[in-house]
Structures are given as structure tokens and as C-alpha cells.
Design a protein around this motif. Structure first.
Motif, mmCIF file in Angstrom:
data_model
loop_
_atom_site.group_PDB
_atom_site.id
_atom_site.type_symbol
_atom_site.label_atom_id
_atom_site.label_comp_id
_atom_site.label_asym_id
_atom_site.label_seq_id
_atom_site.Cartn_x
_atom_site.Cartn_y
_atom_site.Cartn_z
ATOM 1 N N LEU A 80 1.129 -32.160 65.165
ATOM 2 C CA LEU A 80 0.415 -33.021 66.100
ATOM 3 C C LEU A 80 -0.937 -33.338 65.486
ATOM 4 O O LEU A 80 -1.814 -32.476 65.422
ATOM 5 N N GLN A 81 -1.086 -34.569 65.018
ATOM 6 C CA GLN A 81 -2.363 -35.037 64.485
ATOM 7 C C GLN A 81 -3.177 -35.559 65.658
ATOM 8 O O GLN A 81 -2.735 -36.480 66.356
ATOM 9 N N MET A 82 -4.332 -34.968 65.874
ATOM 10 C CA MET A 82 -5.173 -35.328 67.004
ATOM 11 C C MET A 82 -6.464 -35.923 66.485
ATOM 12 O O MET A 82 -7.248 -35.221 65.821
ATOM 13 N N ASN A 83 -6.699 -37.181 66.782
ATOM 14 C CA ASN A 83 -7.914 -37.884 66.374
ATOM 15 C C ASN A 83 -8.722 -38.286 67.595
ATOM 16 O O ASN A 83 -8.209 -38.286 68.723
ATOM 17 N N SER A 84 -9.966 -38.628 67.372
ATOM 18 C CA SER A 84 -10.859 -39.078 68.456
ATOM 19 C C SER A 84 -10.811 -38.096 69.625
ATOM 20 O O SER A 84 -10.670 -38.507 70.793
ATOM 21 N N LEU A 85 -10.939 -36.834 69.320
ATOM 22 C CA LEU A 85 -10.818 -35.811 70.358
ATOM 23 C C LEU A 85 -11.937 -35.903 71.377
ATOM 24 O O LEU A 85 -13.079 -36.273 71.043
ATOM 25 N N LYS A 86 -11.588 -35.574 72.617
ATOM 26 C CA LYS A 86 -12.521 -35.612 73.739
ATOM 27 C C LYS A 86 -12.616 -34.218 74.344
ATOM 28 O O LYS A 86 -11.683 -33.415 74.230
ATOM 29 N N PRO A 87 -13.716 -33.920 75.025
ATOM 30 C CA PRO A 87 -13.825 -32.609 75.680
ATOM 31 C C PRO A 87 -12.654 -32.324 76.621
ATOM 32 O O PRO A 87 -12.240 -31.167 76.753
ATOM 33 N N GLU A 88 -12.120 -33.353 77.252
ATOM 34 C CA GLU A 88 -10.993 -33.145 78.173
ATOM 35 C C GLU A 88 -9.692 -32.803 77.461
ATOM 36 O O GLU A 88 -8.688 -32.504 78.110
ATOM 37 N N ASP A 89 -9.674 -32.856 76.136
ATOM 38 C CA ASP A 89 -8.516 -32.402 75.372
ATOM 39 C C ASP A 89 -8.522 -30.884 75.178
ATOM 40 O O ASP A 89 -7.545 -30.325 74.659
ATOM 41 N N THR A 90 -9.598 -30.233 75.586
ATOM 42 C CA THR A 90 -9.683 -28.775 75.456
ATOM 43 C C THR A 90 -8.582 -28.104 76.257
ATOM 44 O O THR A 90 -8.426 -28.350 77.459
#
Length: 112
Positions: A80-90
Motif C-alpha cells: 500500500l503506497q500512501m502519498n499525501s498523508l493526512k492526520p486523519e490517516d493515523t
């Protein structure tokens, strides 16, 4: 019996990237679709992305355009490549198979 081990989690600043891996071992010929779920503190586990054994992906609306799911059947590994991460992805991120096997999870923390 299939065993799943996730790795690649960590702490990253908002806007950053991480790549999660899910390595499968055991009776891997039984694996069809594989998926990622996540669970944030105090919330229910939620769907993130799924990929069929043929490589067709599908995503939750909240990650569409930012996350990319893939798999390498030769290595028995899903990513799972995760880009442009946001705090709500925690959350704790879990991988699972269509047979209902779950990994132990890997923590992803995104700071603002």
C-alpha cells in the motif's frame, strides 16, 4: 493456514508518504483477493483498499487518488503506497485475505 505480516508503518508529517507491505506465508495458494483495513483510536475498523488476484484494485473514497494498492504474487506480498498523508490517516493498518485471515497490524501516525 496463511500467515500475514505487515511492515512499513511509522511516523510521518502531513503531506509525506509511506509504503506498507504485507507478506503472506503458509497455504498461499488459497489466497484470492487481499485488502487493507485500518482502525483509528476509538473508531471501528474501516475498509481502505482491495486488490483481486488478477490485480484489479478498488479504494475507499477517503483514500482514492492518494493511496495505491498492488501485489507481487511471485513474492507473495501486497503493498500500500500512501502519498499525501493526512492526520486523519493515523491508524493501525491491517492486511487481510478473502479467507478471513488478518495480520497483526502496523501503526501509521501522521503529524500535522
Amino acid at each position: 493456514q496463511v500467515q500475514l505480516v505487515e511492515s512499513g508503518g511509522g511516523l510521518v508529517q502531513a503531506g509525506g508518504s509511506l509504503r506498507l507491505s504485507c507478506a503472506a506465508s503458509g497455504s498461499i495458494f488459497r489466497i484470492n483477493a487481499m485488502a487493507w483495513y485500518r482502525q483509528a483510536p476509538g473508531k471501528q475498523r474501516e475498509f481502505v483498499a482491495v486488490i483481486t488476484d488478477g490485480g484489479t484494485p478498488n479504494y475507499a473514497d477517503s483514500v482514492k487518488g492518494r493511496f495505491t494498492i498492488s501485489r507481487d504474487n511471485a513474492k507473495n506480498t501486497m503493498y500500500l503506497q500512501m502519498n499525501s498523508l493526512k492526520p486523519e490517516d493515523t491508524a493501525v493498518y491491517y492486511c487481510t485475505t478473502s479467507g478471513g485471515i488478518w495480520g497483526q497490524g502496523t501503526q501509521v501516525t501522521v503529524s500535522s
